[in-house]
Each structure stands twice: as structure tokens, then as C-alpha cells.
Design an enzyme around this catalytic site. Structure first.
Site, mmCIF file in Angstrom:
data_model
loop_
_atom_site.group_PDB
_atom_site.id
_atom_site.type_symbol
_atom_site.label_atom_id
_atom_site.label_comp_id
_atom_site.label_asym_id
_atom_site.label_seq_id
_atom_site.Cartn_x
_atom_site.Cartn_y
_atom_site.Cartn_z
ATOM 1 N N ASP A 13 -9.328 46.322 -30.463
ATOM 2 C CA ASP A 13 -9.005 46.958 -31.743
ATOM 3 C C ASP A 13 -7.502 47.194 -31.728
ATOM 4 O OD1 ASP A 13 -8.420 48.752 -33.744
ATOM 5 O OD2 ASP A 13 -10.041 50.149 -33.278
ATOM 6 N N TYR A 230 -9.198 60.590 -24.996
ATOM 7 C CA TYR A 230 -9.926 59.805 -25.976
ATOM 8 C C TYR A 230 -8.996 58.873 -26.736
ATOM 9 C CZ TYR A 230 -12.689 58.447 -29.888
ATOM 10 O OH TYR A 230 -13.340 57.695 -30.807
ATOM 11 N N LYS A 233 -13.278 53.735 -29.209
ATOM 12 C CA LYS A 233 -14.579 53.328 -28.691
ATOM 13 C C LYS A 233 -14.444 52.116 -27.802
ATOM 14 C CE LYS A 233 -16.283 55.841 -31.254
ATOM 15 N NZ LYS A 233 -15.001 55.523 -31.735
HETATM 16 C C1 F6R Z 1 -12.981 55.113 -33.991
HETATM 17 C C2 F6R Z 1 -14.050 55.881 -34.609
HETATM 18 C C3 F6R Z 1 -13.786 56.916 -35.595
HETATM 19 C C4 F6R Z 1 -12.679 57.880 -35.239
HETATM 20 C C5 F6R Z 1 -12.479 58.883 -36.385
HETATM 21 C C6 F6R Z 1 -11.329 59.815 -36.136
HETATM 22 O O1 F6R Z 1 -13.458 53.947 -33.389
HETATM 23 O O2 F6R Z 1 -15.162 55.669 -34.339
HETATM 24 O O3 F6R Z 1 -14.971 57.611 -35.867
HETATM 25 O O4 F6R Z 1 -12.949 58.530 -34.046
HETATM 26 O O5 F6R Z 1 -12.237 58.188 -37.573
HETATM 27 O O6 F6R Z 1 -10.192 59.068 -35.905
HETATM 28 P P1 F6R Z 1 -8.750 59.703 -35.700
HETATM 29 O O7 F6R Z 1 -8.873 60.668 -34.546
HETATM 30 O O8 F6R Z 1 -7.883 58.542 -35.391
HETATM 31 O O9 F6R Z 1 -8.402 60.398 -36.977
HETATM 32 MG MG MG Z 2 -10.228 51.615 -34.515
HETATM 33 MG MG MG Z 3 -14.153 49.317 -33.089
#
Ligand code: F6R
Ligand code: MG
Ligand code: MG
Length: 370
Positions: A13, A230, A233
């Protein structure tokens, strides 16, 4: 074509469009261009540029063998090139899976996911490549067990003499970085103790027992363990060879008729159903999900990737999609409660340590002192 070929699937990603839902076409174009020149230069026999959700997958055949520095370097540089495009277009989380400042020998442990397999091409070589978004590598444990160890899924284990001896599962412990081989069916009860805990133990490879022929390979990287914070994913990939003494295409696909619960939905912190989808439906939306999987079918011929066919887009998976959507409602209704939300020990990278620290002084002992 004589001699072994290697099939490498390397994914990352490097920027989402919009949020974490999709990949912008310009990034895909860039990846395609790089792949095409690698093919022209002779590094690759063939390629198929694919995606699922916010992940780009480079599917490549070549003669360089597994863990080839040249192939891994090429993949890393391709993702770097795509990151530049992502930055220019202000894509979300540009370069997020490129965790190292510079490439050093192998993409493993550096962010991108990687599944590879080296084999002698059979007279006809059907292969299915699964790509999942918003989940973790252990998500393959359930379907791979069904394919290669469960006769209720794979009747070939019972009635095909070439499969009747069973399969060897290579299982990795992601925390202690160890591996173990299990002979199946003899050791399925022992093996299930481990692979039933998919956040820690993952099936990395499967081999046919009678001749050690490679049958399946997965990506096992866990970004959280790599980065110690973190970063996103792990969104795993899996390669499965099929037919002629291996599970039939339909036996490989059958496990996905049940959308089993996996970890990785919203903020990597929730369980949800793994929904089988068509290529056109690979973009997570509701609550950044639900987690989903596409199945890409290829006939490999002289190293060429003839395909893909969209295997899970078929109408026979509509019911699984319906079940998955009902499960999504069921899980979502729990809101911040387990088992929708992951258990605390898998949430260490969230607000949990901070909240614990803040409230540490306010916890009073309830122990009965004797
Ligand atoms: C990323 C994912 C999303 C993010 C969420 C918060 O693969 O699954 O659910 O964790 O959109 O993202 P941030 O922390 O970047 O605002
Ligand atoms: Mg992403
Ligand atoms: Mg992904």
C-alpha cells in the site's frame, strides 16, 4: 519451457484513493510501466498488475528463483516510483508500507508483503492468487486448512489417489520467529492448536506429502511487529496451485463460500467477515471495510500468466456476500465492544497504553488481604 519457474507476488500500500479505499489509476499506470520495462529487459517472463482495495500487487513470473535480490529490488523500486506519483497526487498515506529508508536485499521485513513459489510448470498449470484487504496474514489459515486438510471441503483428499497421502503444512510463529512442519492428516489436532490462533501462527507454505511438490504459499509479514507501532494492515496474498493431484479449482474456491471472521477491519482493530468479492467490488467502504478477498485465476503457460479470470465474482458467491453483509451488521452493532473490537493484547498500538498510564494512580486494589 524447461526448468523451474518462480511465481512471485509482492504487494504494498503506497497511497490510498480516497482514504484507504482504493488505488488511483495513475499509480497503477506507473506500476504497469515499470513491469513492462522489466519484462522487456528480460528480468521477468511475464507479469500481471493487480490490486485489492488500497494495495497494489505485482504478480511476476521469472527465472531468478525465490528471494532473488534483483526481483525484490525491482519491486521495491517500483513501489518507490508509485509513491512519487502518490505524493504528487496527495494520496492518503503515500509510501506507508515502505518502512525502510533504502532497500537492503529482500523486501521481507521491510513492509511489502511477499508470497513466492518455485516449481516445474506442469503440462497445464492452473493457479489461483488471492489478494485480501483490511485483514492479516492469519486470515488464510481457515481457508488453507479447508483446502488441504478437510475432506468435507476437498473430496479429492478421499478419492484422488494422488492426494490421498495428504499435505505438509509449514506454520510460522510470527512473534518468536520460528517455524514447524505438520504432517496432515495425522497431526491435524496438534496443528489446529496453533493455526486456530491466526494472529500469531500462520500457514506459510503447503507441500504435497507424496513428492514435496509446492502447493500453496502465503505472505506472512506483520507490519505491526516490523514497525513496533501501528502503520497499517498486513493485507495478505496467497498463491494456490490446483488440479491434477492438487485440490481442484472448485475445492480451492469452496472455503470462501463461508465468510469467516477475521481481524483487521477499521484501524486494524476489529473483527469482521472476510467477504469474497469480484474485482469490481474490491474497494472497502463501510467502516473502512468489511475486509474482502478477490480470487484471480491464471493458466500459466511457458511462464506466461494467461488471465486473470475473476473467480470470486461468480453468482455462486452471492450468498456468501449476503451472509457477510449480515455478519457485518451483527459485528457493527457491538460498537466498541469485543468480539467486534480486538482483545486488548492485540490493541497495544492504540490508545490503550496511554489511557492505562493516565489512569494508573486511580486504580485501587480490590484484593482481599489476609
Ligand atoms: C487502513 C485502515 C483504516 C485506517 C483508518 C484510520 O488500512 O484499515 O481503517 O486505520 O482509516 O486511518 P488514519 O489513522 O490514517 O486516519
Ligand atoms: Mg492504506
Ligand atoms: Mg490495504
Amino acid at each position: 519451457m524447461s526448468g523451474k519457474i518462480t511465481l512471485s507476488v509482492i504487494k504494498a500500500d503506497v497511497g490510498g484513493y480516497v482514504g484507504h479505499s482504493d488505488v488511483h489509476p495513475e499509480l497503477l499506470k506507473k506500476a504497469e510501466k515499470e513491469l513492462e520495462s522489466a519484462k522487456k529487459e528480460g528480468l521477468l517472463i511475464d507479469y500481471s498488475r493487480q490490486k485489492v482495495g488500497d494495495d497494489i500487487a505485482l504478480i511476476m513470473t521469472h527465472k531468478q528463483g525465490m528471494d532473488s535480490v534483483d526481483i525484490h529490488k525491482f519491486a521495491w523500486e517500483t513501489f518507490e516510483a508509485c509513491t512519487e506519483v502518490a505524493k504528487e497526487l496527495g494520496q492518503y498515506g503515500a509510501g506507508q508500507d515502505l518502512l525502510a529508508d533504502a532497500f537492503s536485499g529482500n523486501v521481507k521485513g521491510m513492509g511489502p508483503g511477499c508470497a513466492e513459489m518455485e516449481f516445474e510448470e506442469r503440462k497445464s498449470e492452473p493457479v489461483i492468487i488471492f489478494l485480501a484487504d483490511k485483514t492479516e496474514p492469519g486470515a488464510w489459515n481457515f481457508p488453507i486448512y479447508k483446502m488441504f486438510a478437510d475432506p468435507f471441503n476437498t473430496i479429492g483428499l478421499v478419492i484422488d489417489p494422488n492426494m490421498h497421502d495428504g499435505f505438509i503444512f509449514e506454520v510460522h510463529d510470527l512473534i518468536e520467529e520460528k517455524r514447524i512442519l505438520f504432517n496432515c492428516p495425522e497431526e491435524i489436532y496438534d496443528m489446529l492448536v496453533f493455526i486456530g490462533a491466526p494472529s500469531r501462527y500462520v500457514v506459510k507454505n503447503v507441500f504435497r506429502k507424496s513428492d514435496n511438490e509446492p502447493a500453496a504459499a502465503t505472505s506472512t509479514q506483520k507490519l505491526f511487529f516490523i514497525a513496533e507501532r501501528y502503520v497499517g494492515k498486513d493485507d495478505p496474498v496467497m498463491i494456490v496451485r490446483s488440479q491434477s493431484g492438487l485440490p481442484a479449482v472448485g475445492e480451492v474456491l469452496e472455503p470462501f463460500s463461508f465468510p469467516h471472521a477475521v481481524a483487521g477491519w477499521m484501524r486494524g482493530s476489529h473483527h469482521g467477515p472476510l467477504m469474497p468479492v469480484s474485482i469490481q467490488q474490491d474497494t472497502p467502504t463501510r467502516f473502512d471495510g468489511p475486509p474482502r478477498v478477490v480470487g484471480l485465476g491464471y493458466q500459466i503457460s511457458k511462464g506466461r500468466l494467461i488471465g486473470p479470470r475473476d473467480m470470486l465474482g461468480d453468482v455462486s458467491y452471492d450468498n456468501a456476500r449476503r451472509v457477510a453483509l449480515n455478519m457485518a451488521d451483527y459485528f457493527r452493532t457491538h460498537g466498541p465492544f469485543e468480539p467486534h473490537r480486538l482483545p486488548l493484547d492485540e490493541m497495544e498500538y492504540t490508545t490503550m497504553p496511554g489511557v492505562m498510564k493516565k489512569l494508573a494512580d486511580r486504580f485501587e486494589s480490590t484484593k482481599v488481604v489476609d
